[in-house]
Structure formats: C-alpha cells, structure tokens
Design a protein around this motif. Structure first.
Motif, PDB file in Angstrom:
ATOM      1  N   THR A 142      52.263  51.161  51.955  1.00 22.29           N
ATOM      2  CA  THR A 142      51.461  51.147  50.726  1.00 22.29           C
ATOM      3  C   THR A 142      50.206  51.928  50.232  1.00 22.29           C
ATOM      4  OG1 THR A 142      50.012  49.186  52.141  1.00 22.29           O
ATOM      5  CG2 THR A 142      51.794  48.578  51.815  1.00 22.29           C
ATOM      6  N   GLY A 143      50.153  51.702  48.725  1.00 24.04           N
ATOM      7  CA  GLY A 143      49.396  52.718  47.931  1.00 24.04           C
ATOM      8  C   GLY A 143      48.914  51.834  47.101  1.00 24.04           C
ATOM      9  N   LEU A 144      47.876  52.245  46.873  1.00 26.16           N
ATOM     10  CA  LEU A 144      46.481  51.637  45.734  1.00 26.16           C
ATOM     11  C   LEU A 144      46.698  52.458  44.924  1.00 26.16           C
ATOM     12  CD1 LEU A 144      44.699  49.310  44.630  1.00 26.16           C
ATOM     13  CD2 LEU A 144      43.181  50.127  46.001  1.00 26.16           C
ATOM     14  N   VAL A 173      56.830  54.147  48.942  1.00 26.47           N
ATOM     15  CA  VAL A 173      55.551  53.796  48.888  1.00 26.47           C
ATOM     16  C   VAL A 173      55.381  52.437  47.941  1.00 26.47           C
ATOM     17  CG1 VAL A 173      52.682  53.252  48.844  1.00 26.47           C
ATOM     18  CG2 VAL A 173      54.427  56.030  49.461  1.00 26.47           C
ATOM     19  N   ARG A 174      54.611  51.240  48.147  1.00 26.77           N
ATOM     20  CA  ARG A 174      55.149  50.232  47.398  1.00 26.77           C
ATOM     21  C   ARG A 174      53.387  49.734  46.652  1.00 26.77           C
ATOM     22  NH1 ARG A 174      54.105  45.583  50.242  1.00 26.77           N
ATOM     23  NH2 ARG A 174      54.727  46.808  52.397  1.00 26.77           N
ATOM     24  N   TRP A 175      53.665  49.988  45.318  1.00 32.38           N
ATOM     25  CA  TRP A 175      52.328  51.340  45.081  1.00 32.38           C
ATOM     26  C   TRP A 175      51.529  49.927  44.104  1.00 32.38           C
ATOM     27  CZ3 TRP A 175      49.632  54.806  45.342  1.00 32.38           C
ATOM     28  CH2 TRP A 175      50.405  56.533  46.084  1.00 32.38           C
ATOM     29  N   SER A 186      45.276  50.086  26.388  1.00 29.63           N
ATOM     30  CA  SER A 186      47.465  50.026  26.800  1.00 29.63           C
ATOM     31  C   SER A 186      47.350  50.933  28.183  1.00 29.63           C
ATOM     32  CB  SER A 186      47.803  49.697  25.284  1.00 29.63           C
ATOM     33  OG  SER A 186      47.703  51.347  25.315  1.00 29.63           O
ATOM     34  N   THR A 187      46.103  51.460  29.037  1.00 28.78           N
ATOM     35  CA  THR A 187      46.394  52.818  29.604  1.00 28.78           C
ATOM     36  C   THR A 187      47.659  52.169  30.893  1.00 28.78           C
ATOM     37  OG1 THR A 187      44.619  54.096  29.028  1.00 28.78           O
ATOM     38  CG2 THR A 187      45.508  54.129  31.227  1.00 28.78           C
ATOM     39  N   LEU A 188      46.555  50.724  31.633  1.00 30.15           N
ATOM     40  CA  LEU A 188      47.480  50.325  32.780  1.00 30.15           C
ATOM     41  C   LEU A 188      48.700  50.479  32.356  1.00 30.15           C
ATOM     42  CD1 LEU A 188      47.139  49.161  35.162  1.00 30.15           C
ATOM     43  CD2 LEU A 188      46.574  46.909  34.309  1.00 30.15           C
ATOM     44  N   PHE A 196      55.407  48.404  40.648  1.00 31.79           N
ATOM     45  CA  PHE A 196      54.309  48.572  40.464  1.00 31.79           C
ATOM     46  C   PHE A 196      53.910  47.849  40.113  1.00 31.79           C
ATOM     47  CE2 PHE A 196      53.071  53.157  39.980  1.00 31.79           C
ATOM     48  CZ  PHE A 196      53.389  53.826  40.513  1.00 31.79           C
ATOM     49  N   THR A 197      52.941  47.032  41.543  1.00 32.10           N
ATOM     50  CA  THR A 197      51.833  45.903  41.329  1.00 32.10           C
ATOM     51  C   THR A 197      51.169  45.939  40.240  1.00 32.10           C
ATOM     52  OG1 THR A 197      52.744  44.775  43.122  1.00 32.10           O
ATOM     53  CG2 THR A 197      50.205  44.033  42.261  1.00 32.10           C
ATOM     54  N   VAL A 198      51.129  45.501  38.851  1.00 31.56           N
ATOM     55  CA  VAL A 198      49.849  46.035  38.163  1.00 31.56           C
ATOM     56  C   VAL A 198      48.386  44.655  38.556  1.00 31.56           C
ATOM     57  CG1 VAL A 198      49.543  46.236  35.764  1.00 31.56           C
ATOM     58  CG2 VAL A 198      51.523  46.151  36.395  1.00 31.56           C
TER      59      VAL A 198
END
Length: 304
Positions: A142-144, A173-175, A186-188, A196-198
C-alpha cells in the motif's frame, strides 16, 4: 513530578510540535511523572492588566503548580511564555526560530534550514518535531501520495506531477492520494489515477493521516510540503519526494529535503517505488531525542 505549561496559539502545526515534545517527556519519564496544562494564548490581549493571570486561571495552571518547563511555538506564544516565566519561574522552551532574540529563552529548538545561531541554548533538529504514530500493522503493498500546493519556495507543476504519479501507478501498489488546504482546486481529480482511493482533505476525520502513515508501505510527498515529509518520517514506510521547480536559487526548503536525501532518509528516485521494501525503517523520533537532550541539559534523571 515534572510540571509543564504548554502555550497554544491556535495554529495546528505549531501545536502538533509542542504536543510531540510533551509526549517525548512523558515517554522518557513515565506517564505518572509528568503533569501538564494547555494555555490558550492565541486570542488574549496580554497588554491588558491581569490578562496573563486570567488565562492561566482558565487553563488550571495554578492548580498543578509552578512550571519546570514552559513550551510553545509561534510568535503569539513568545511574550506570554516569557511573562509567565518571570512571574512563576521555570525554563522557557521555544520551538522553531523565534521572532524575538533567541537569548531571551532558556532553550530554542530550531530546524537546520532556519540557520540557527551557534548559541549554547540552541538545540538543532533536521525539521519539525512530530509525535509517535498509532500502532498498526504495515501493509507493504500500500502507498500514500500527499499533495501540497504552490508556495513561496516552489511553483506548482501539475503536468510534471501527473507524469510522475502515472509512473507510480504502473506498479502493483494500492495507492491512496490526498490533497491539502494549499492544493489548487481540481488538482486531486486530475492527479488521481484509475484504481486510486481519493481522500480530499475536507473529508478526512481527525487522525486520518496519522492512521494512514502508520499502516502504509510507502509515502510520496510533494517537495513543498516539508511538514508532511517529517510526519511521514515518523512512520516505518519508505518515504519518497515528488519534485517541483524551485522559485529561487537559495531555497531553504529545497536544501532541507536534499539533506534528508543525502542522509538516505528519503528518496527522489521513482524507481525505488518498485524495487525497495523499506517497511522495517525505524521512525525518526526527533521528539524523543530533543526531550532527552532537554532533560540532560537540566540535569534531570529520566530513567524510568
């Protein structure tokens, strides 16, 4: 019993640093050997007669007795700390380079990038103090990704970040990707990749970031976000830096991050996201190092 008065100015980043130092003293001495109170100095007009006493009474400072240490960060904490020391004694510990002369304080805890003066009362750190993270099992796959925003030190290059984040996303990797208050609108949504999980900052509950950092295998932070870099270094994860263009040549934040690169604490190579498993890295624990140094300098026994 060690008695601590902690002065708060309403700035969450400042208060996290003083909380980290307090936690370090508690861990070294034992929970039953430290008593503390929080003193709100962010809204009071301390030039008014009796203002200091009213704030101390509201915080219950007098109920726990005169302080051994008075701890605070931020300009608004400086005069109240000094006034309280003059009246009640104790040692003033200011975090970050103060706006008043360093010689006024018993100790000043100052990051290297702020170029602290070579004085005997100065304790130097690599960066901001951060406290311990919750206990959690690290998930190496997993990653952040943590996004900052435009600052006086760095320009915001969304196209370059999109390119780098796409490269990170090409692995297994699950981000989770999260923005911050400084992130442009709107960057995200632009930078999040499929799968990706937001996590918009406005939707994250208190303690969310600390829980994430405690459990992920790697963390990538945009170079402007020096405070988040040091929070990430309190984890056991591999920490990477997503580059941004510097606004000027003599950039103290850039130099601070480069110092971490030179020490091997962080990486700027995206390839490390695919080849390195650093989940066993020890937390930086500057909060314990500074707490220990304070107790030694004051000849206080911190054996439990």
């Amino acid at each position: 019993m060690l008695t601590i008065w902690r002065f708060l100015d309403g700035n969450r980043a400042h208060e996290k640093q003083s909380a980290a130092l307090l936690q370090g003293l508690i861990e070294l001495l034992g929970n039953g050997s430290v008593q503390s109170c929080d003193i709100d100095c962010g809204k009071s007009s301390f030039w008014l007669p009796g203002a200091l006493q009213r704030v101390l009474d509201a915080a219950g400072a007098m109920d726990i007795g005169s302080p051994d240490f008075l701890i605070g960060a931020g300009h608004q904490s400086h005069l109240p700390m000094l006034a309280a020391r003059r009246r009640f004694g104790g040692r003033c510990v200011v975090l970050m380079k103060p706006s008043l002369p360093v010689s006024l304080f018993d100790f000043a805890v100052i990051p290297e990038h702020d170029r602290p003066p070579p004085l005997p009362n100065v304790l130097t750190t690599l960066g901001a103090l951060t406290g311990p993270l919750p206990e959690a099992s690290v998930q190496s796959n997993t990653g952040l990704i943590l996004l900052g925003g435009p600052s006086r030190h760095f320009a915001w290059d969304c196209a370059a970040l999109e390119r780098d984040i796409k490269q990170l996303a090409s692995g297994s990797v699950r981000w989770t990707i999260a923005d911050s208050r400084r992130s442009p609108a709107s960057t995200l949504l632009r930078l999040a990749q499929p799968g990706f999980t937001v996590a918009p900052w406005s939707d994250c509950a208190s303690g969310w970031l600390e829980r994430q950092l405690a459990s992920v295998g790697q963390v990538w932070v945009t170079r402007d976000s020096i405070s988040m870099v040091f929070e990430a270094l309190q984890s056991r994860a591999q920490v990477g830096i997503l580059d941004l263009p510097s606004r000027y040549r003599k950039n103290k934040v850039y130099s601070s991050v480069q110092r971490l690169v030179d020490l091997g604490l962080v990486t700027t190579s995206l390839d490390d996201a695919f080849t390195t498993d650093a989940t066993g890295r020890a937390p930086l624990n500057q909060y314990l190092q500074i707490a220990s140094a304070l107790l030694r300098r004051c000849n206080l026994d911190f054996s439990r």
